[in-house]
Design an enzyme around this catalytic site. Structure first.
Site, PDB file in Angstrom:
ATOM      1  N   GLU A  72      -0.138 -13.231  11.097  1.00 52.59           N
ATOM      2  CA  GLU A  72       1.046 -12.458  11.485  1.00 52.59           C
ATOM      3  C   GLU A  72       2.309 -12.957  10.795  1.00 52.59           C
ATOM      4  O   GLU A  72       3.212 -12.158  10.505  1.00 52.59           O
ATOM      5  CB  GLU A  72       1.226 -12.501  13.008  1.00 52.59           C
ATOM      6  CG  GLU A  72       0.161 -11.762  13.786  1.00 52.59           C
ATOM      7  CD  GLU A  72      -1.046 -12.613  14.147  1.00 52.59           C
ATOM      8  OE1 GLU A  72      -1.922 -12.124  14.888  1.00 52.59           O
ATOM      9  OE2 GLU A  72      -1.096 -13.788  13.692  1.00 52.59           O
ATOM     10  N   PHE A 134      -3.847 -12.838  30.385  1.00 50.06           N
ATOM     11  CA  PHE A 134      -4.400 -13.253  29.102  1.00 50.06           C
ATOM     12  C   PHE A 134      -3.529 -12.740  27.953  1.00 50.06           C
ATOM     13  O   PHE A 134      -3.211 -11.558  27.882  1.00 50.06           O
ATOM     14  CB  PHE A 134      -5.830 -12.712  28.960  1.00 50.06           C
ATOM     15  CG  PHE A 134      -6.460 -13.018  27.639  1.00 50.06           C
ATOM     16  CD1 PHE A 134      -6.763 -14.327  27.278  1.00 50.06           C
ATOM     17  CD2 PHE A 134      -6.752 -11.992  26.736  1.00 50.06           C
ATOM     18  CE1 PHE A 134      -7.345 -14.612  26.056  1.00 50.06           C
ATOM     19  CE2 PHE A 134      -7.334 -12.271  25.502  1.00 50.06           C
ATOM     20  CZ  PHE A 134      -7.627 -13.589  25.156  1.00 50.06           C
ATOM     21  N   GLN A 135      -3.141 -13.637  27.080  1.00 49.99           N
ATOM     22  CA  GLN A 135      -2.292 -13.358  25.922  1.00 49.99           C
ATOM     23  C   GLN A 135      -0.964 -12.716  26.311  1.00 49.99           C
ATOM     24  O   GLN A 135      -0.412 -11.882  25.577  1.00 49.99           O
ATOM     25  CB  GLN A 135      -3.039 -12.483  24.897  1.00 49.99           C
ATOM     26  CG  GLN A 135      -4.192 -13.218  24.224  1.00 49.99           C
ATOM     27  CD  GLN A 135      -4.750 -12.515  23.019  1.00 49.99           C
ATOM     28  OE1 GLN A 135      -4.731 -11.289  22.932  1.00 49.99           O
ATOM     29  NE2 GLN A 135      -5.268 -13.285  22.063  1.00 49.99           N
ATOM     30  N   LYS A 184       0.621  -2.147  27.049  1.00 53.73           N
ATOM     31  CA  LYS A 184      -0.558  -1.351  26.735  1.00 53.73           C
ATOM     32  C   LYS A 184      -0.656  -0.097  27.593  1.00 53.73           C
ATOM     33  O   LYS A 184      -1.108   0.960  27.124  1.00 53.73           O
ATOM     34  CB  LYS A 184      -1.822  -2.202  26.891  1.00 53.73           C
ATOM     35  CG  LYS A 184      -3.067  -1.583  26.273  1.00 53.73           C
ATOM     36  CD  LYS A 184      -4.216  -2.574  26.236  1.00 53.73           C
ATOM     37  CE  LYS A 184      -5.433  -1.998  25.525  1.00 53.73           C
ATOM     38  NZ  LYS A 184      -6.545  -2.982  25.451  1.00 53.73           N
ATOM     39  N   MET A 495      11.301 -31.391  -2.714  1.00 56.97           N
ATOM     40  CA  MET A 495      12.689 -31.557  -2.285  1.00 56.97           C
ATOM     41  C   MET A 495      12.821 -32.700  -1.292  1.00 56.97           C
ATOM     42  O   MET A 495      13.808 -33.447  -1.309  1.00 56.97           O
ATOM     43  CB  MET A 495      13.221 -30.251  -1.687  1.00 56.97           C
ATOM     44  CG  MET A 495      14.730 -30.243  -1.500  1.00 56.97           C
ATOM     45  SD  MET A 495      15.641 -30.416  -3.057  1.00 56.97           S
ATOM     46  CE  MET A 495      15.556 -28.745  -3.686  1.00 56.97           C
TER      47      MET A 495
END
Length: 585
Positions: A72, A134-135, A184, A495
């Protein structure tokens, strides 16, 4: 890819003709998809998952193209780069919980750099919100600090219009990322409400033109200046104001410095161009912004990597600050003449209000002398290790002027700034304010899909930066995207190593990356073309071979591991006292 679909920032997408509309929407998810179609979206970048699945299902019959990314974060960076190159908001999608939180780095990057992005995230059903389902993650809460605005969509009848508003908000005014969290049950619910075109709320009225009296006063100050300079920031490009900037600078003979996000706003092959200022800016740009008596700063937020110590930044200058976001006026550098408005419109106002060209011939001569005195150069021993600057220059010479350059973050990013000559806007794509390592490869994917078919896309990356998101190479291979990645491999986080040598007595803790894989072989295992460079006599031939590949290629360039980036202004230092080598620090 064709850029004909690009909508200019000041325009609204046209409403669809009623006679050619698709079948009526029947669910919240279909309304979301219809809203994106109404806005003219062509590509979406994302990763599937349970809570966002209804929206993906509705995409099945859409003509929009979804690019499945490996992670993602890659989706967010690809969308960000798509927005930079095309001018339209890039779209990224993720499911709830870890999918949404994996977008945060990319959204924070977009927010820092004012890049137009719309994120669509799945969420658990509304009845489960707050139950640690969940999630489940409080996505709007997590992302509120790193988005321009975000929304929790709770009604299937309005969800399409909410998405349209998020799209419009991302590109209007000061651009930035927006997010819509999609429970959802809302996307699965029935609705026959057709979303309208993407519009911002009536209450959102970003400024267009500056006050005429303020413009006249600023124009008089500029015309009277003995040492005028223009500082062009990324806002010039965002506002499609490059033509107005060039006309103003050339007609009134004012030297132009850019910020790092402003690279490409003014052609670097012009005599008036001083290129990038700041921590690793050119010596002549830093001298100009230090010695100027009047600075016209356009579309910049005066971040610390530009200013160094604020007390020593342009100490004798009157500051004319053109900025669309009033919150940036005098936030870091006090503005003597604040001009709040759109950069394109305000530059036109200033152009028309200028009473005369500044009488500054001695200043212009001085600027040219600084160019001679502080050139960008580097020592090169053809029997020694390959210098990264030479690689950048070689790739630049082998590609067209409109080639899009993306980078990761680190020394390689600075060399790509310094040793590539940029003449066009929207050809420099990088992570500026956030400095997100791993940005280079996924941003090359987004840039490739936004760029014209005949434009080349090259990515300069570091070994540490590439390793963070190298899984996105699978996407470039799957889609057969013509991108060429040059890994400037010094087996360090370069760097960090440079700072450890300069400021931490050479204690190289956790910066030695001598455990890197063979990136050419890694690329081949993904299905891309792999190349390796170890010697100078391999550079030109290998660069040409990699660029000739029709599809993704990766060049593992083993460079001088001790090479540092100069000029350098130490953090918080005086821009006029830049170091040209390590013993100057």
């Amino acid at each position: 890819m064709s850029s004909e679909h690009t909508v200019k920032p000041e325009e609204e997408p046209a409403e669809a003709d009623a006679d050619t509309e698709d079948a009526p929407v029947s669910t919240g998810a279909e309304s979301v998809v219809r809203s994106l179609e109404n806005a003219g979206v062509e590509y979406l970048f994302g990763v599937q998952g349970g809570a966002i699945m209804p929206v993906y299902d509705a995409l099945f019959d859409s003509e929009m193209t979804h690019i499945t990314m490996a992670h993602e974060q890659g989706a967010a960076h690809a969308a960000d780069a798509y927005g930079i190159v095309s001018g339209d908001p890039g779209i990224c999608m993720a499911t709830s919980g870890p999918g949404a939180t994996n977008l945060v780095t990319g959204l924070a990057d977009s927010n820092m750099d004012s890049d137009p992005v719309v994120a669509l995230t799945g969420q658990v059903p509304t009845d489960f919100v707050g139950s640690d389902a969940f999630q489940e993650t409080d996505t709007t809460g997590v992302t509120m600090p790193v988005t321009k605005t975000n929304y929790f969509a709770d009604d299937p009848d309005t969800v399409g219009d909410v998405v349209g508003e998020a799209f419009a908000m991302a590109k209007r005014g000061r651009q930035g990322p927006t997010l819509v969290d999609l429970p959802k049950d809302v996307t699965q619910a029935d609705t026959d409400a057709e979303p309208g075109r993407a519009t911002t709320p009536d209450t959102y009225r970003p400024p267009e033109t500056a006050d005429d009296r303020d413009v006249r006063e600023a124009a008089e100050v500029l015309a009277d200046a003995d040492k005028p300079v223009i500082l062009a920031g990324g806002g010039v490009i965002k506002a499609e104001a490059c033509h107005e900037l060039r006309r103003f600078a050339i007609e009134y003979d004012v030297p132009v410095v850019t910020t790092m996000p402003g690279i490409g706003a003014f052609p670097e092959d012009h005599d008036l161009a001083l290129e990038m200022a700041g921590m690793h800016g050119t010596g002549y740009a830093n001298m100009a912004i230090t010695m100027t008596d009047c600075m016209l700063a356009v579309g910049t937020r005066f971040d610390d990597r530009l200013t160094g110590g604020v007390e020593s930044f342009a100490p004798d200058a009157e500051i004319v600050h053109v900025e669309i976001d009033p919150a940036e006026i005098s936030k870091n550098v006090a503005a003597d003449y604040p001009l709040v408005g759109d950069a394109k419109a305000v530059l036109e106002q200033l152009h028309d209000a200028m009473p005369a060209t500044p009488d500054a011939d001695e200043w212009r001569e001085q600027v040219q002398e600084w160019k001679t005195e502080y050139p960008l150069d580097y020592p090169m021993d053809e029997d020694g290790p390959v210098k990264p600057q030479y690689v950048v220059e070689t790739v630049d010479a082998a590609t067209a002027d409109d080639t899009v350059v993306t980078t990761g973050v680190g020394q390689h990013q600075m060399w790509a700034c310094q040793y590539w000559r940029y003449t066009e806007p929207r050809t420099w794509v990088s992570s500026h304010g956030l400095g997100a390592m791993g940005y280079g490869l996924p941003s090359a994917i987004g840039a490739r899909l936004a760029a014209d078919d005949d434009q080349s896309v090259v990515c300069f990356d570091g070994d540490g930066s590439f390793l963070m998101t190298c899984q996105e190479l699978t996407v470039a291979v799957r889609e057969q995207l013509d991108v060429t990645v040059f890994i400037l491999n010094n087996e360090f986080i370069g760097m960090v190593r440079q700072w450890q040598d300069g400021f931490y007595e050479g204690r190289r803790m956790a910066s030695d990356y001598n455990w890197m894989p063979q990136f050419d072989k890694l690329a081949e295992s993904f299905g891309a073309a792999g190349f390796r460079i170890d010697e100078y006599d391999e550079v030109e031939e290998t660069v040409e071979a990699a660029l000739d590949v029709e599809g993704p290629s990766v060049v593992d360039v083993h460079i001088d591991p001790e090479e540092d980036v100069y000029p350098m202004v130490p953090s918080g230092g005086d821009n006029g006292l830049f170091a040209l080598r390590g013993d100057h620090l």
